[in-house]
Design a protein around this motif. Structure first.
Motif, PDB file in Angstrom:
ATOM      1  N   ASN A  51       0.817  -1.221   0.000  1.00 55.67           N
ATOM      2  CA  ASN A  51       0.000   0.000   0.000  1.00 55.67           C
ATOM      3  C   ASN A  51       0.848   1.268   0.000  1.00 55.67           C
ATOM      4  O   ASN A  51       0.454   2.289   0.552  1.00 55.67           O
ATOM      5  N   TYR A  52       2.009   1.189  -0.633  1.00 56.50           N
ATOM      6  CA  TYR A  52       2.915   2.341  -0.723  1.00 56.50           C
ATOM      7  C   TYR A  52       3.540   2.405  -2.103  1.00 56.50           C
ATOM      8  O   TYR A  52       3.891   1.367  -2.696  1.00 56.50           O
ATOM      9  N   LYS A  53       3.678   3.639  -2.602  1.00 59.44           N
ATOM     10  CA  LYS A  53       4.277   3.847  -3.919  1.00 59.44           C
ATOM     11  C   LYS A  53       5.054   5.155  -3.915  1.00 59.44           C
ATOM     12  O   LYS A  53       4.565   6.163  -3.391  1.00 59.44           O
ATOM     13  N   PHE A  54       6.255   5.152  -4.483  1.00 57.45           N
ATOM     14  CA  PHE A  54       7.051   6.374  -4.592  1.00 57.45           C
ATOM     15  C   PHE A  54       7.070   6.856  -6.038  1.00 57.45           C
ATOM     16  O   PHE A  54       7.248   6.063  -6.966  1.00 57.45           O
ATOM     17  N   ILE A  55       6.879   8.165  -6.216  1.00 59.48           N
ATOM     18  CA  ILE A  55       6.977   8.795  -7.533  1.00 59.48           C
ATOM     19  C   ILE A  55       7.892  10.007  -7.408  1.00 59.48           C
ATOM     20  O   ILE A  55       7.631  10.905  -6.595  1.00 59.48           O
ATOM     21  N   LYS A  56       8.946  10.052  -8.193  1.00 51.70           N
ATOM     22  CA  LYS A  56       9.828  11.205  -8.205  1.00 51.70           C
ATOM     23  C   LYS A  56       9.230  12.271  -9.114  1.00 51.70           C
ATOM     24  O   LYS A  56       9.048  12.048 -10.326  1.00 51.70           O
ATOM     25  N   ALA A  57       8.891  13.410  -8.542  1.00 50.73           N
ATOM     26  CA  ALA A  57       8.289  14.499  -9.305  1.00 50.73           C
ATOM     27  C   ALA A  57       8.443  15.798  -8.532  1.00 50.73           C
ATOM     28  O   ALA A  57       8.727  15.800  -7.329  1.00 50.73           O
ATOM     29  N   ASP A  58       8.220  16.909  -9.220  1.00 50.09           N
ATOM     30  CA  ASP A  58       8.364  18.244  -8.655  1.00 50.09           C
ATOM     31  C   ASP A  58       6.979  18.871  -8.552  1.00 50.09           C
ATOM     32  O   ASP A  58       6.225  18.875  -9.530  1.00 50.09           O
ATOM     33  N   ILE A  59       6.627  19.413  -7.387  1.00 52.81           N
ATOM     34  CA  ILE A  59       5.307  20.022  -7.242  1.00 52.81           C
ATOM     35  C   ILE A  59       5.142  21.240  -8.143  1.00 52.81           C
ATOM     36  O   ILE A  59       4.006  21.672  -8.401  1.00 52.81           O
ATOM     37  N   CYS A  60       6.234  21.803  -8.637  1.00 53.21           N
ATOM     38  CA  CYS A  60       6.141  22.926  -9.566  1.00 53.21           C
ATOM     39  C   CYS A  60       5.717  22.486 -10.965  1.00 53.21           C
ATOM     40  O   CYS A  60       5.357  23.332 -11.789  1.00 53.21           O
ATOM     41  N   ASP A  61       5.767  21.191 -11.239  1.00 56.79           N
ATOM     42  CA  ASP A  61       5.356  20.642 -12.542  1.00 56.79           C
ATOM     43  C   ASP A  61       3.863  20.324 -12.460  1.00 56.79           C
ATOM     44  O   ASP A  61       3.460  19.199 -12.180  1.00 56.79           O
ATOM     45  N   GLU A  62       3.046  21.337 -12.716  1.00 54.01           N
ATOM     46  CA  GLU A  62       1.608  21.216 -12.482  1.00 54.01           C
ATOM     47  C   GLU A  62       0.956  20.131 -13.323  1.00 54.01           C
ATOM     48  O   GLU A  62       0.108  19.377 -12.832  1.00 54.01           O
ATOM     49  N   SER A  63       1.329  20.026 -14.579  1.00 54.46           N
ATOM     50  CA  SER A  63       0.705  19.019 -15.440  1.00 54.46           C
ATOM     51  C   SER A  63       1.050  17.613 -14.977  1.00 54.46           C
ATOM     52  O   SER A  63       0.197  16.713 -15.006  1.00 54.46           O
ATOM     53  N   ARG A  64       2.282  17.402 -14.538  1.00 54.45           N
ATOM     54  CA  ARG A  64       2.684  16.086 -14.024  1.00 54.45           C
ATOM     55  C   ARG A  64       1.941  15.764 -12.729  1.00 54.45           C
ATOM     56  O   ARG A  64       1.476  14.636 -12.528  1.00 54.45           O
ATOM     57  N   VAL A  65       1.815  16.752 -11.843  1.00 54.25           N
ATOM     58  CA  VAL A  65       1.100  16.531 -10.593  1.00 54.25           C
ATOM     59  C   VAL A  65      -0.359  16.175 -10.868  1.00 54.25           C
ATOM     60  O   VAL A  65      -0.911  15.244 -10.271  1.00 54.25           O
ATOM     61  N   LEU A  66      -1.002  16.897 -11.782  1.00 53.89           N
ATOM     62  CA  LEU A  66      -2.397  16.593 -12.123  1.00 53.89           C
ATOM     63  C   LEU A  66      -2.527  15.185 -12.689  1.00 53.89           C
ATOM     64  O   LEU A  66      -3.466  14.451 -12.349  1.00 53.89           O
ATOM     65  N   GLN A  67      -1.578  14.804 -13.528  1.00 51.82           N
ATOM     66  CA  GLN A  67      -1.588  13.446 -14.089  1.00 51.82           C
ATOM     67  C   GLN A  67      -1.514  12.406 -12.979  1.00 51.82           C
ATOM     68  O   GLN A  67      -2.254  11.408 -12.997  1.00 51.82           O
TER      69      GLN A  67
END
Length: 356
Positions: A51-67
Protein backbone atom coordinates in the motif's frame (compact mmCIF):
# COMPACT_ATOMS: atom_id res chain seq x y z
CA UNK A 1 -7.98 6.54 1.64
CA UNK A 2 -5.69 7.03 -1.32
CA UNK A 3 -3.39 9.73 0.04
CA UNK A 4 -0.76 11.74 -1.83
CA UNK A 5 2.05 12.89 0.49
CA UNK A 6 4.25 15.60 -1.01
CA UNK A 7 7.77 15.72 0.39
CA UNK A 8 7.38 12.19 1.70
CA UNK A 9 11.13 11.49 1.58
CA UNK A 10 11.87 14.32 4.01
CA UNK A 11 12.06 14.14 7.78
CA UNK A 12 8.42 14.73 8.73
CA UNK A 13 7.07 13.45 5.42
CA UNK A 14 8.76 10.07 5.78
CA UNK A 15 7.37 9.75 9.31
CA UNK A 16 3.90 10.48 7.92
CA UNK A 17 4.32 7.83 5.21
CA UNK A 18 5.52 5.22 7.70
CA UNK A 19 2.58 6.03 9.98
CA UNK A 20 -0.10 5.95 7.26
CA UNK A 21 1.14 2.70 5.74
CA UNK A 22 0.49 0.90 9.04
CA UNK A 23 -3.22 1.05 8.20
CA UNK A 24 -3.78 -1.44 5.34
CA UNK A 25 -6.90 0.46 4.26
CA UNK A 26 -4.69 3.39 3.21
CA UNK A 27 -2.76 3.60 -0.03
CA UNK A 28 0.09 6.11 0.19
CA UNK A 29 1.62 7.80 -2.86
CA UNK A 30 4.85 9.57 -1.93
CA UNK A 31 5.70 12.41 -4.33
CA UNK A 32 9.16 13.87 -3.76
CA UNK A 33 11.68 15.73 -5.91
CA UNK A 34 14.57 14.27 -3.87
CA UNK A 35 16.47 17.46 -3.22
CA UNK A 36 19.29 17.50 -0.65
CA UNK A 37 16.99 16.74 2.33
CA UNK A 38 14.98 13.98 0.63
CA UNK A 39 16.29 10.51 1.36
CA UNK A 40 14.62 7.28 0.27
CA UNK A 41 16.66 5.40 2.87
CA UNK A 42 14.26 6.86 5.44
CA UNK A 43 11.52 4.73 3.83
CA UNK A 44 13.40 1.46 3.67
CA UNK A 45 11.01 -0.19 6.14
CA UNK A 46 7.97 0.40 3.89
CA UNK A 47 9.40 0.55 0.37
CA UNK A 48 8.06 -2.92 -0.49
CA UNK A 49 4.68 -2.48 1.22
CA UNK A 50 1.65 -3.31 -0.94
CA UNK A 51 0.00 0.00 0.00
CA UNK A 52 2.91 2.34 -0.72
CA UNK A 53 4.28 3.85 -3.92
CA UNK A 54 7.05 6.37 -4.59
CA UNK A 55 6.98 8.79 -7.53
CA UNK A 56 9.83 11.21 -8.21
CA UNK A 57 8.29 14.50 -9.30
CA UNK A 58 8.36 18.24 -8.65
CA UNK A 59 5.31 20.02 -7.24
CA UNK A 60 6.14 22.93 -9.57
CA UNK A 61 5.36 20.64 -12.54
CA UNK A 62 1.61 21.22 -12.48
CA UNK A 63 0.71 19.02 -15.44
CA UNK A 64 2.68 16.09 -14.02
CA UNK A 65 1.10 16.53 -10.59
CA UNK A 66 -2.40 16.59 -12.12
CA UNK A 67 -1.59 13.45 -14.09
CA UNK A 68 -0.52 11.70 -10.88
CA UNK A 69 -3.63 12.84 -9.00
CA UNK A 70 -5.89 11.45 -11.69
CA UNK A 71 -3.99 8.25 -12.44
CA UNK A 72 -3.67 7.38 -8.74
CA UNK A 73 -7.29 8.38 -7.98
CA UNK A 74 -6.09 10.51 -5.07
CA UNK A 75 -8.68 11.20 -2.35
CA UNK A 76 -6.55 13.38 -0.06
CA UNK A 77 -3.35 15.42 -0.24
CA UNK A 78 -0.96 15.98 2.64
CA UNK A 79 1.34 18.78 1.53
CA UNK A 80 4.72 18.66 3.31
CA UNK A 81 7.11 19.42 0.42
CA UNK A 82 9.09 22.50 1.46
CA UNK A 83 12.48 24.04 1.86
CA UNK A 84 12.75 24.34 5.63
CA UNK A 85 16.22 25.28 6.91
CA UNK A 86 16.38 28.88 8.18
CA UNK A 87 20.15 29.24 7.70
CA UNK A 88 19.82 28.09 4.08
CA UNK A 89 16.95 30.54 3.52
CA UNK A 90 19.15 33.45 4.65
CA UNK A 91 21.89 32.49 2.19
CA UNK A 92 19.60 31.52 -0.71
CA UNK A 93 15.99 32.71 -0.39
CA UNK A 94 15.08 32.15 -4.05
CA UNK A 95 14.77 28.37 -3.64
CA UNK A 96 12.39 28.91 -0.72
CA UNK A 97 10.13 31.19 -2.72
CA UNK A 98 10.18 28.78 -5.66
CA UNK A 99 9.32 25.64 -3.69
CA UNK A 100 7.23 26.95 -0.83
CA UNK A 101 5.26 29.64 -2.66
CA UNK A 102 5.31 28.85 -6.38
CA UNK A 103 5.25 25.10 -5.75
CA UNK A 104 2.27 25.37 -3.42
CA UNK A 105 0.44 27.45 -6.04
CA UNK A 106 0.97 24.80 -8.72
CA UNK A 107 -0.05 22.01 -6.35
CA UNK A 108 -3.22 23.89 -5.40
CA UNK A 109 -4.03 24.52 -9.04
CA UNK A 110 -3.63 20.83 -9.91
CA UNK A 111 -5.60 19.79 -6.84
CA UNK A 112 -8.47 22.13 -7.72
CA UNK A 113 -8.70 20.77 -11.27
CA UNK A 114 -8.63 17.20 -9.95
CA UNK A 115 -11.23 17.95 -7.26
CA UNK A 116 -13.63 19.56 -9.72
CA UNK A 117 -13.58 16.43 -11.85
CA UNK A 118 -14.55 14.16 -8.96
CA UNK A 119 -18.06 12.90 -8.38
CA UNK A 120 -20.04 15.04 -5.91
CA UNK A 121 -19.78 12.58 -3.02
CA UNK A 122 -16.04 12.21 -3.60
CA UNK A 123 -15.66 15.98 -3.65
CA UNK A 124 -17.21 16.14 -0.20
CA UNK A 125 -14.75 13.57 1.16
CA UNK A 126 -11.64 15.08 -0.48
CA UNK A 127 -9.13 16.95 1.70
CA UNK A 128 -6.11 19.16 1.02
CA UNK A 129 -4.06 19.24 4.24
CA UNK A 130 -1.38 21.92 4.25
CA UNK A 131 1.37 21.33 6.83
CA UNK A 132 3.06 24.49 8.09
CA UNK A 133 5.17 25.81 10.95
CA UNK A 134 4.80 27.95 14.06
CA UNK A 135 7.53 30.21 12.67
CA UNK A 136 4.92 32.03 10.56
CA UNK A 137 3.79 33.73 13.80
CA UNK A 138 7.18 35.38 14.35
CA UNK A 139 8.49 35.16 17.88
CA UNK A 140 7.43 35.73 21.48
CA UNK A 141 8.95 37.49 24.49
CA UNK A 142 11.03 35.18 26.66
CA UNK A 143 8.78 35.62 29.66
CA UNK A 144 5.21 35.45 28.30
CA UNK A 145 2.83 34.65 25.46
CA UNK A 146 1.85 31.62 23.38
CA UNK A 147 0.87 31.01 19.76
CA UNK A 148 -2.81 30.23 19.13
CA UNK A 149 -4.59 29.66 15.83
CA UNK A 150 -5.61 33.34 15.93
CA UNK A 151 -2.10 34.76 16.43
CA UNK A 152 -1.34 37.32 13.67
CA UNK A 153 1.33 36.33 11.19
CA UNK A 154 4.71 38.07 11.60
CA UNK A 155 7.40 35.93 9.91
CA UNK A 156 11.02 36.88 10.52
CA UNK A 157 13.10 34.86 8.02
CA UNK A 158 12.84 34.15 4.30
CA UNK A 159 11.83 30.59 5.28
CA UNK A 160 8.99 31.58 7.57
CA UNK A 161 7.84 34.31 5.14
CA UNK A 162 7.60 31.76 2.33
CA UNK A 163 5.63 29.38 4.56
CA UNK A 164 3.31 32.21 5.61
CA UNK A 165 2.69 32.99 1.95
CA UNK A 166 1.83 29.36 1.24
CA UNK A 167 -0.58 29.30 4.20
CA UNK A 168 -2.39 32.33 2.77
CA UNK A 169 -2.59 30.72 -0.67
CA UNK A 170 -4.16 27.57 0.77
CA UNK A 171 -6.76 29.58 2.70
CA UNK A 172 -7.52 31.62 -0.43
CA UNK A 173 -8.13 28.48 -2.50
CA UNK A 174 -10.50 27.30 0.21
CA UNK A 175 -12.40 30.59 0.43
CA UNK A 176 -12.45 31.51 -3.27
CA UNK A 177 -12.78 28.15 -5.00
CA UNK A 178 -14.27 25.98 -2.27
CA UNK A 179 -11.37 23.51 -2.21
CA UNK A 180 -11.79 21.56 1.08
CA UNK A 181 -8.62 22.54 2.93
CA UNK A 182 -7.32 22.05 6.46
CA UNK A 183 -4.12 23.53 7.87
CA UNK A 184 -1.76 22.76 10.73
CA UNK A 185 1.15 24.66 12.24
CA UNK A 186 3.67 22.68 14.26
CA UNK A 187 6.50 23.39 16.67
CA UNK A 188 10.08 22.10 16.21
CA UNK A 189 10.21 18.39 15.43
CA UNK A 190 12.91 15.90 16.39
CA UNK A 191 13.41 12.15 16.21
CA UNK A 192 14.71 9.36 13.96
CA UNK A 193 15.78 10.21 10.39
CA UNK A 194 16.23 13.91 11.25
CA UNK A 195 18.45 15.57 8.63
CA UNK A 196 21.91 15.96 10.21
CA UNK A 197 22.31 19.70 9.73
CA UNK A 198 19.38 20.42 12.09
CA UNK A 199 20.01 21.18 15.77
CA UNK A 200 19.52 17.88 17.61
CA UNK A 201 21.17 15.51 15.11
CA UNK A 202 23.95 18.03 14.46
CA UNK A 203 24.81 18.15 18.15
CA UNK A 204 24.63 14.35 18.55
CA UNK A 205 26.87 13.64 15.58
CA UNK A 206 29.34 16.46 16.22
CA UNK A 207 29.70 15.20 19.79
CA UNK A 208 30.38 11.65 18.61
CA UNK A 209 33.06 12.99 16.27
CA UNK A 210 34.60 15.17 19.03
CA UNK A 211 33.78 18.33 17.08
CA UNK A 212 32.66 21.69 18.54
CA UNK A 213 28.97 21.98 19.44
CA UNK A 214 28.13 25.45 18.07
CA UNK A 215 25.48 27.45 19.94
CA UNK A 216 24.20 30.79 18.65
CA UNK A 217 24.61 33.77 20.99
CA UNK A 218 24.16 32.64 24.58
CA UNK A 219 21.83 29.77 23.70
CA UNK A 220 18.86 31.56 25.25
CA UNK A 221 16.45 31.14 22.32
CA UNK A 222 13.49 28.93 23.26
CA UNK A 223 11.71 26.31 21.15
CA UNK A 224 8.80 23.97 21.83
CA UNK A 225 9.85 20.43 20.89
CA UNK A 226 7.57 17.78 19.33
CA UNK A 227 8.57 14.17 18.68
CA UNK A 228 8.10 13.49 14.96
CA UNK A 229 6.05 10.30 15.35
CA UNK A 230 3.65 12.15 17.64
CA UNK A 231 3.41 14.80 14.95
CA UNK A 232 2.70 12.22 12.23
CA UNK A 233 -0.17 10.84 14.29
CA UNK A 234 -1.52 14.37 14.81
CA UNK A 235 -1.36 15.09 11.08
CA UNK A 236 -3.31 11.94 10.25
CA UNK A 237 -5.89 12.98 12.83
CA UNK A 238 -6.25 16.45 11.29
CA UNK A 239 -6.59 14.94 7.82
CA UNK A 240 -9.35 12.53 8.75
CA UNK A 241 -11.18 14.41 11.49
CA UNK A 242 -10.32 18.09 11.11
CA UNK A 243 -13.01 20.58 10.14
CA UNK A 244 -12.74 21.98 6.60
CA UNK A 245 -11.35 25.51 6.63
CA UNK A 246 -9.90 25.22 10.14
CA UNK A 247 -6.28 25.29 11.28
CA UNK A 248 -4.77 23.38 14.18
CA UNK A 249 -1.64 24.17 16.19
CA UNK A 250 0.41 21.08 17.06
CA UNK A 251 3.00 21.31 19.83
CA UNK A 252 4.80 19.11 22.31
CA UNK A 253 4.39 21.37 25.35
CA UNK A 254 8.14 21.03 25.86
CA UNK A 255 9.79 24.44 25.84
CA UNK A 256 13.56 24.38 26.21
CA UNK A 257 16.32 26.89 25.54
CA UNK A 258 18.72 25.83 22.82
CA UNK A 259 21.48 25.56 25.43
CA UNK A 260 19.29 23.28 27.59
CA UNK A 261 18.75 21.00 24.58
CA UNK A 262 22.46 20.82 23.83
CA UNK A 263 23.33 20.17 27.46
CA UNK A 264 20.66 17.44 27.72
CA UNK A 265 22.16 15.67 24.71
CA UNK A 266 25.63 15.94 26.26
CA UNK A 267 24.39 14.47 29.53
CA UNK A 268 22.73 11.52 27.76
CA UNK A 269 25.88 10.81 25.77
CA UNK A 270 27.97 10.97 28.96
CA UNK A 271 25.89 8.01 30.19
CA UNK A 272 25.60 5.91 27.04
CA UNK A 273 28.83 6.76 25.12
CA UNK A 274 31.37 8.30 27.55
CA UNK A 275 34.32 10.25 26.19
CA UNK A 276 37.83 9.01 26.73
CA UNK A 277 39.67 10.13 29.84
CA UNK A 278 36.53 11.04 31.74
CA UNK A 279 35.97 14.22 29.72
CA UNK A 280 32.44 15.66 29.49
CA UNK A 281 30.64 16.40 26.23
CA UNK A 282 29.60 19.79 27.62
CA UNK A 283 33.24 20.82 27.23
CA UNK A 284 32.68 20.79 23.45
CA UNK A 285 30.00 23.53 23.59
CA UNK A 286 31.17 26.59 21.64
CA UNK A 287 29.25 29.88 21.52
CA UNK A 288 29.21 31.55 18.09
CA UNK A 289 27.83 34.91 16.81
CA UNK A 290 24.04 34.91 16.56
CA UNK A 291 22.37 34.60 13.16
CA UNK A 292 20.41 37.55 11.67
CA UNK A 293 16.78 37.83 12.79
CA UNK A 294 17.02 34.93 15.23
CA UNK A 295 13.55 34.49 16.78
CA UNK A 296 13.61 34.60 20.57
CA UNK A 297 10.94 32.11 21.57
CA UNK A 298 8.26 29.85 20.09
CA UNK A 299 5.48 28.34 22.20
CA UNK A 300 2.44 26.47 20.89
CA UNK A 301 -1.03 26.36 22.41
CA UNK A 302 -2.28 22.98 21.16
CA UNK A 303 -5.47 22.98 23.25
CA UNK A 304 -7.70 23.17 20.16
CA UNK A 305 -6.50 19.88 18.62
CA UNK A 306 -6.54 18.25 22.06
CA UNK A 307 -10.07 19.45 22.77
CA UNK A 308 -11.69 19.00 19.36
CA UNK A 309 -9.81 16.01 17.90
CA UNK A 310 -8.61 14.22 21.03
CA UNK A 311 -4.92 14.23 20.11
CA UNK A 312 -2.11 14.62 22.64
CA UNK A 313 1.61 13.79 22.40
CA UNK A 314 2.58 10.43 23.87
CA UNK A 315 6.29 11.20 24.26
CA UNK A 316 7.86 13.48 26.84
CA UNK A 317 10.87 15.50 25.76
CA UNK A 318 13.15 13.52 28.08
CA UNK A 319 12.03 10.10 26.81
CA UNK A 320 11.90 11.25 23.19
CA UNK A 321 15.37 12.77 23.30
CA UNK A 322 16.87 9.65 24.88
CA UNK A 323 15.25 7.51 22.17
CA UNK A 324 16.56 9.86 19.49
CA UNK A 325 20.14 9.69 20.77
CA UNK A 326 19.92 5.90 20.88
CA UNK A 327 18.58 5.82 17.32
CA UNK A 328 21.47 7.87 15.95
CA UNK A 329 23.97 5.71 17.83
CA UNK A 330 22.47 2.57 16.31
CA UNK A 331 21.85 3.77 12.73
CA UNK A 332 25.03 5.18 11.27
CA UNK A 333 24.11 3.37 8.02
CA UNK A 334 21.55 6.16 7.53
CA UNK A 335 23.37 9.30 8.67
CA UNK A 336 26.98 8.60 7.69
CA UNK A 337 26.39 8.90 3.91
CA UNK A 338 24.67 12.24 4.54
CA UNK A 339 27.53 13.53 6.67
CA UNK A 340 29.89 12.48 3.89
CA UNK A 341 27.69 14.04 1.18
CA UNK A 342 26.87 10.81 -0.63
CA UNK A 343 23.30 9.49 -0.70
CA UNK A 344 20.49 9.03 -3.21
CA UNK A 345 23.25 8.05 -5.62
CA UNK A 346 24.67 11.55 -5.85
CA UNK A 347 27.62 13.50 -4.53
CA UNK A 348 25.91 16.40 -2.78
CA UNK A 349 28.78 18.18 -1.07
CA UNK A 350 29.11 19.38 2.50
CA UNK A 351 26.18 20.01 4.79
CA UNK A 352 25.19 23.55 5.57
CA UNK A 353 27.08 24.54 8.71
CA UNK A 354 24.63 25.61 11.38
CA UNK A 355 24.36 26.12 15.12
CA UNK A 356 21.86 25.80 17.93
Amino acid sequence: MRILVTGGAGFIGSAVCRHLVKDPSNFVINLDKLTYAGNLASLRSIENSHNYKFIKADICDESRVLQILQQERVEAIMHLAAESHVDRSIDGPAAFVQTNVVGTYHLLSAALTHWRLLAEENQAQFRFHHVSTDEVFGDLPFESGIFTEETPYAPSSPYSASKAASDHLVRAWGETYGLPVVLSNCSNNYGPFHFPEKLIPLVILNALEEKPLPVYGKGENVRDWLQVEDHAQALATVLTRGTVGESYNIGGNAERTNLQVVEAICDILDQVRPRAGGKKYRDLITFVPDRPGHDRRYAIDSSKIRRELGWAPSESFESGLARTVDWFLENDWWWRPIREGTYNGNRLGKLKEGAA
